[in-house]
Scaffold this active site. Structure first.
Site, PDB file in Angstrom:
ATOM      1  N   LYS A 125       0.838  -1.204   0.000  1.00 24.00           N
ATOM      2  CA  LYS A 125       0.000   0.000   0.000  1.00 24.00           C
ATOM      3  C   LYS A 125       0.869   1.249   0.000  1.00 24.00           C
ATOM      4  CE  LYS A 125      -3.810  -2.383   2.208  1.00 24.00           C
ATOM      5  NZ  LYS A 125      -4.410  -2.837   3.470  1.00 24.00           N
ATOM      6  N   GLN A 172      -5.156  -1.968   9.648  1.00 26.79           N
ATOM      7  CA  GLN A 172      -4.839  -3.224   8.962  1.00 26.79           C
ATOM      8  C   GLN A 172      -5.389  -4.401   9.769  1.00 26.79           C
ATOM      9  OE1 GLN A 172      -3.318  -3.398   5.867  1.00 26.79           O
ATOM     10  NE2 GLN A 172      -3.822  -5.576   5.967  1.00 26.79           N
ATOM     11  N   ASP A 197     -11.950   1.904   3.655  1.00 30.65           N
ATOM     12  CA  ASP A 197     -12.161   0.461   3.534  1.00 30.65           C
ATOM     13  C   ASP A 197     -13.650   0.124   3.437  1.00 30.65           C
ATOM     14  OD1 ASP A 197      -9.855  -1.040   3.233  1.00 30.65           O
ATOM     15  OD2 ASP A 197      -9.392  -1.116   5.377  1.00 30.65           O
TER      16      ASP A 197
END
Lengths: 398, 398
Positions: B157, B201, B224
């Site tokens: 990322k 994460q 997300d």
């Protein structure tokens, strides 16, 4: 399937029920058949309690009754056409088969009487709340326009509230009212501490934006469970919505009251409306069913539906689901209600479901009628959500 | 299906492509095959634009290619084993059949190169934003503990952000950190106006409550898309989430880039995680697929999967989906990633998907590899969501 000689079924059950050599499991299953014991008012457990970690794949010790030996016994007396199916498990160390469950083809799921029992439980709780803390739950309804079906639904809700002791208030608005008119009415109810549940009777006239109006409704009073936050929490494992939409919750309650096993069963939901189809599919999935959703762009909907153990239809298209759409022994929950003109009826129309009842009742193991199936349960669930909301507000838990 | 003599396919296409009597539809379809024109970076349209009123039941003028006459042509040259299938529609007034689409069995869906094109588009937009208003999008990552796979994902990322000019910041926390430690880090990022996207994460160590932590994350920065509000808006027709979860959005992008028709197709999603399976099923449904969700309590998952035109697998169980699970010509999107120890690889392990690739590629019409399929697309979608968020913040629309 082994068919036992006609006439022997009652003796067979009686012998097993009272025989001291019958296992306790057998006796429990059979006595449940005779007089089911329903202690809880609402049978749905908290959804998070149903969540199971999905990290074991494939998990295939076939669960459910489908894989077990079973036989059906034709009931000879009373001239009924229904068939009792008794599911047995054969375990070598026992002399007799173990009864796991029994079912009856064409059994009518009587939402009216189950809803009555639930309402009676709610009435007791409301009365207890009143005597303990001097408060009762309050439900507010906003009704826009003159739709006959909407008026009938609201009348039923009002009557149900009165019956159980929930305070009912209503704001009626003209069909041509503005978005702001509804939002103003909503805001007043949002701020009123004596109101614990608010519903906007849907559908609204086309010039009004349902989504924006429902967004104004306080999440803590959204007893219909239509807020996207509620819907997301219903969808996501590990989370619990404040309210489960009433009609889908009523469907699950009917299944649970009738001891229908949901886990591992194939469920088809026909219709994907935000109000019923979508939340019903999410709820069935939280109960571990394998869910498929049929909608107008589905090819061969009858073929997909025919594979289902549990069919929930929520479309509003009379007789869409024919007998040929159903697998033998499926459980059918008909949420569809469609007003059909009928001058013989009190209000000039009668309600018809999505399912062709006359055909389906010959194929299904159990089926809800329309009216008298999901309808009364939906109202009972609305009362239950309103009561829950009031209990949360007053921190009143018996 | 009519098989055309080997060797004739290129001539056949060429003749139809350049013939002045060919319909424009035919020529367009064929020239797309030769050099697909992809002008948009992101192909997914706004979800509300896909909503279609469901009030016409049954709607059965069978849509889709399945019902049309079609034939396959074996490509004789190049020694390849792939088969091109050309779908035609025969309309009496035309001399020639109308080409509707073409497909190739065993086509590899190259997520890596599609993601590259998307990233390049994002880089242009970021650069334009910087030169116009002097701002760039900012992404913040919170990483807890030392999981190798999580570290690898975060590294990827970071590299992707650098490539396209998105500012990347990270807070690393110890594996034994408390819920409050994460919430403090989150609050700082929530308040930082230069940060437009925040991700925690996952998975987190078991002592931490994922749900409660994600609830602290600002809805406007939830790139997300894991907030229940986002999930509810994804599920409900007529609504639009602020962000669509990255992996499912990547799956749909891959289908759209490969001109896979989703409407009316049978889709099976294997796995129902909050992160992938659930939102993938909701998204496919918004695109009008008929969706079934397979999970560990599903009986006969292979049989259900074998009925699907589109299979999305998101489990993390290597080789769960075998060739025998697939219908011939199905499109397979493998979201599963499972680290398998391999000392020959740079980081000591390699990633494997849910699908037994070697078997599936012989059955599927198109399939994503692992790695190089959904993985790079997920990151591209994260960049895209972060860019969108920054554009909304600065009201910067090109």
């Amino acid at each position: 399937m082994t068919r036992v000689a006609a006439g022997s079924w009652q003796n067979c059950l009686k012998k097993m029920l009272f025989s001291s050599s019958s296992s306790s499991r057998t006796r429990k299953a059979l006595s449940n058949l005779a007089s089911p014991a329903h202690e809880q008012i609402i049978k749905s457990p908290p959804l998070v309690s149903l969540d199971i970690r999905d990290d074991i794949w494939p998990l295939h010790p076939s669960t459910g009754f489908d894989d077990l030996a079973s036989f059906s016994i034709q009931e000879p007396s009373k001239g009924t056409k229904c068939t009792h199916i008794v599911y047995f498990e054969y375990i070598p160390i026992f002399d007799e088969p173990i009864v796991l469950a029994t079912e009856q083809i064409g059994r009518v799921i009587d939402g009216k009487s189950i809803a009555e029992r639930i309402r009676s439980g709610i009435a007791s709780e409301v009365s207890m709340m009143k005597s303990s803390i001097g408060k009762v739950p309050g439900l507010a309804v906003i009704l826009v326009g003159q739709r006959r079906d909407s008026q009938a639904y609201v009348r039923n809700k009002e009557a149900a509230c009165k019956e159980v002791g929930i305070k009912f208030v209503m704001t009626k608005l003209h069909e041509k009212c503005t978005q702001d008119d509804i939002c103003d009415a909503l805001s007043k109810f949002n701020q009123n501490p004596a109101i614990h549940g608010i519903i906007v009777q849907l559908p609204l006239p086309e010039h009004l934006c349902e989504g924006k109006i429902l967004d104004v409704l306080s999440l803590e009073k959204d007893v219909d469970g239509f807020n996207p936050m509620n819907m997301g929490n219903l969808a996501m494992q590990g989370r619990e919505p404040l309210f489960i939409p009433c009609a889908p919750k009523g469907c699950i309650e009917l299944l649970l009251w009738h001891n229908v096993k949901i886990m591992g069963k194939k469920a088809v939901v026909i219709g994907r409306s935000n109000l019923v189809g979508l939340p019903a599919s999410l709820l069935l999935q939280r109960h571990q069913a394998t869910v498929s959703i049929v909608h107008p762009f589905t090819k061969n909907p009858e073929q997909i539906t025919r594979e289902a153990d549990i069919v929930v239809s929520a479309v509003g298209e009379p007789n869409l689901v024919r007998g040929s759409w159903l697998k033998r022994g499926a459980v059918v929950i008909d949420v569809g209600t469609y007003p059909v003109e009928d001058p013989r009826c009190e209000h000039g129309y009668r309600l018809t479901g999505d399912v062709c009842y006359e055909e389906a009742v010959r194929v299904a193991s159990a089926i809800t009628p329309v009216p008298g199936g999901v309808g009364p349960m939906t109202i009972a669930m609305l009362l239950s959500n309103t009561l829950e909301s009031a209990k949360r507000t007053y921190n009143f838990f018996t």
